[in-house]
Design an enzyme around this catalytic site. Structure first.
Site, mmCIF file in Angstrom:
data_model
loop_
_atom_site.group_PDB
_atom_site.id
_atom_site.type_symbol
_atom_site.label_atom_id
_atom_site.label_comp_id
_atom_site.label_asym_id
_atom_site.label_seq_id
_atom_site.Cartn_x
_atom_site.Cartn_y
_atom_site.Cartn_z
ATOM 1 N N LYS A 115 0.828 -1.212 0.000
ATOM 2 C CA LYS A 115 0.000 0.000 0.000
ATOM 3 C C LYS A 115 0.860 1.258 0.000
ATOM 4 C CE LYS A 115 -4.374 -1.719 1.551
ATOM 5 N NZ LYS A 115 -5.465 -1.699 2.515
ATOM 6 N N LYS A 199 -4.529 -10.465 -6.649
ATOM 7 C CA LYS A 199 -5.864 -10.733 -6.105
ATOM 8 C C LYS A 199 -6.885 -9.724 -6.640
ATOM 9 C CE LYS A 199 -6.196 -8.107 -1.824
ATOM 10 N NZ LYS A 199 -6.560 -8.016 -0.433
ATOM 11 N N LYS A 202 -10.785 -4.279 -4.473
ATOM 12 C CA LYS A 202 -11.672 -3.119 -4.578
ATOM 13 C C LYS A 202 -10.953 -1.931 -5.201
ATOM 14 C CE LYS A 202 -12.444 -3.791 -0.039
ATOM 15 N NZ LYS A 202 -13.030 -3.928 1.277
HETATM 16 P P1 TYM Z 1 -10.737 -6.288 3.400
HETATM 17 O O1 TYM Z 1 -11.819 -5.299 3.560
HETATM 18 O O2 TYM Z 1 -9.600 -5.988 2.495
HETATM 19 O O3 TYM Z 1 -11.315 -7.663 2.936
HETATM 20 C C1 TYM Z 1 -12.408 -8.272 3.610
HETATM 21 C C2 TYM Z 1 -12.275 -9.782 3.534
HETATM 22 O O4 TYM Z 1 -12.295 -10.218 2.173
HETATM 23 C C3 TYM Z 1 -11.169 -11.045 1.919
HETATM 24 N N1 TYM Z 1 -10.744 -10.803 0.535
HETATM 25 C C4 TYM Z 1 -10.599 -11.766 -0.389
HETATM 26 N N2 TYM Z 1 -10.773 -13.098 -0.329
HETATM 27 C C5 TYM Z 1 -10.568 -13.812 -1.444
HETATM 28 N N3 TYM Z 1 -10.181 -13.259 -2.611
HETATM 29 C C6 TYM Z 1 -9.983 -11.924 -2.730
HETATM 30 N N4 TYM Z 1 -9.618 -11.415 -3.900
HETATM 31 C C7 TYM Z 1 -10.197 -11.109 -1.576
HETATM 32 N N5 TYM Z 1 -10.098 -9.772 -1.326
HETATM 33 C C8 TYM Z 1 -10.426 -9.615 -0.032
HETATM 34 C C9 TYM Z 1 -10.127 -10.613 2.950
HETATM 35 O O5 TYM Z 1 -9.221 -11.642 3.237
HETATM 36 C C10 TYM Z 1 -10.977 -10.297 4.162
HETATM 37 O O6 TYM Z 1 -11.255 -11.470 4.910
HETATM 38 N N6 TYM Z 1 -7.864 -5.863 7.371
HETATM 39 C C11 TYM Z 1 -9.125 -6.428 6.948
HETATM 40 C C12 TYM Z 1 -10.316 -5.813 7.655
HETATM 41 C C13 TYM Z 1 -10.249 -5.970 9.132
HETATM 42 C C14 TYM Z 1 -10.397 -7.161 9.869
HETATM 43 C C15 TYM Z 1 -10.267 -6.796 11.242
HETATM 44 C C16 TYM Z 1 -10.618 -8.482 9.516
HETATM 45 C C17 TYM Z 1 -10.049 -4.968 10.021
HETATM 46 N N7 TYM Z 1 -10.057 -5.453 11.291
HETATM 47 C C18 TYM Z 1 -10.371 -7.748 12.252
HETATM 48 C C19 TYM Z 1 -10.709 -9.431 10.540
HETATM 49 C C20 TYM Z 1 -10.587 -9.064 11.902
HETATM 50 C C21 TYM Z 1 -9.262 -6.103 5.464
HETATM 51 O O7 TYM Z 1 -8.600 -5.293 4.945
HETATM 52 O O8 TYM Z 1 -10.210 -6.743 4.843
#
Ligand code: TYM
Length: 336
Positions: A115, A199, A202
């Protein structure tokens, strides 16, 4: 443990539009977990601020994310679905834990490095301490399990390290969380349709690489038609065929079939027809989701009620842990 149930915690950032990767890799697999676990699902709006947001837009996106959780099938009575920013304990514990986190550890986080490279003009301290806030999210609820996609594993490892470090000094304050590993296909990593080595994200600049949950039928078909495959014509899963493998994963996940079943189904089928079948499978999942989302968006007072109730529930458990942590650290208690 809450009422004899183990605790499960996860959430998504309220940035950008959710993709099929978020849905298949995370949300879809969360739906039935509340039968066995006490579940907390956060709308991670504080994390989203590491990237500059347009306020009015951001407010809408965060609320839409909460609505989408419910539209996807998370029962808001049996699951605690809430906004991270409505529970101040998250930010507070994050500060306390940052004093137990080493700069060297944070420097090793691959997501931070990626990032920072991408937003070179805005490498803010929040981006750097992002994993500490994530650790606070998880540890506040004494989570036993955290269901996340593969891309978040490193953040879970640092959460465990921070918790163990704290417990070693102050006793068993935090439950040490484990990654929640679902069935084989669950938690799969969904890759970009344009660059299957990356991957699906968004924030991808190439919108043709991602299927957004709100994409209409024609857009979905167009994006799958353009999806990158390879020069031979065999629908087979393999490391040498990242594009086709990704499409097979998506198809299997949308139809609840194994990769092997999907491979058999498309044996001898050309890429054109295969891509159309994948597009149809995705449409059959996203269509009903979009309808339910549109219906819920109009139910303002219903959603407001859920927000109020679940915010309170989340705050109750979070504050319990926070009080314990402060006491252990020797912060002076308020006179009663
Ligand atoms: P975020 O918002 O990037 O993604 C949310 C969830 O979606 C999964 N994910 C994917 N899985 C499969 N293929 C993909 N292309 C893909 N893109 C995203 C991510 O693994 C995630 O499970 N840091 C976390 C948010 C967060 C969080 C937490 C999660 C903040 N605090 C506490 C768990 C516990 C995040 O950026 O997710």
């Amino acid at each position: 443990m809450i009422d004899d149930k183990k605790v499960l915690y996860s959430g998504m950032q309220a940035t950008g539009n959710l993709t099929l990767g978020n849905y298949l890799g995370a949300l879809k697999n969360w739906l039935t977990l509340n039968e066995e676990y006490e579940c907390f699902w956060g709308v991670m709006d504080l994390h989203s601020l590491t990237v500059r947001q347009v306020p009015a837009d951001f407010r809408k996106k965060a609320r839409n994310l909460l609505t989408l959780y419910i539209a996807a099938g998370l029962d808001p009575v049996k699951n605690c679905i809430y906004f991270q920013s409505h529970v101040p304990a998250h930010a507070e514990l994050s500060w306390l834990l940052s004093c137990f986190t080493y700069v060297g550890e944070l420097n090793r986080m691959t997501q931070y490095k990626e990032k920072a490279a991408k937003h070179a003009d805005n490498v803010n301290a929040g981006l750097f301490t992002y994993p500490v806030l994530m650790a606070a999210d998880i540890l506040l609820y004494q989570a036993d399990f955290v269901p996340v996609g593969k891309d978040q594993k490193q953040h879970l490892e640092i959460t465990r390290d921070i918790a163990e470090r704290f417990n070693n000094i102050y006793g068993d304050v935090f439950t040490i969380p484990e990654p929640y590993i679902g069935k084989e296909e669950e938690g799969a990593k969904i890759m970009s349709l344009q660059d299957p080595e990356k991957k699906m994200s968004k924030s991808d600049e190439n919108v043709n690489g991602s299927i957004f949950l709100m994409d209409d039928r024609d857009t979905i078909v167009r994006k799958f038609k353009r999806a990158v495959t390879d020069s031979d014509a065999e629908v087979r899963y393999g490391e040498d065929k990242p594009g086709v493998s990704n499409l097979l994963t998506i198809y299997g996940s949308c139809t609840n079939k194994s990769i092997q079943e999907a491979e058999k189904e498309f044996d001898g089928v050309g890429y054109g027809d295969f891509k159309m079948a994948v597009a149809e499978a995705v449409i059959s999942v996203l269509g009903p989701l979009q309808e339910e989302f549109a219906r819920l968006q109009k139910e303002k007072s219903f959603i407001d009620g859920i927000i109020k109730e679940n915010d309170e529930k989340a705050a109750y458990f979070a504050n319990k842990t926070l009080r314990k942590v402060k006491k252990k650290l020797g912060l002076t208690e308020k006179p009663r």
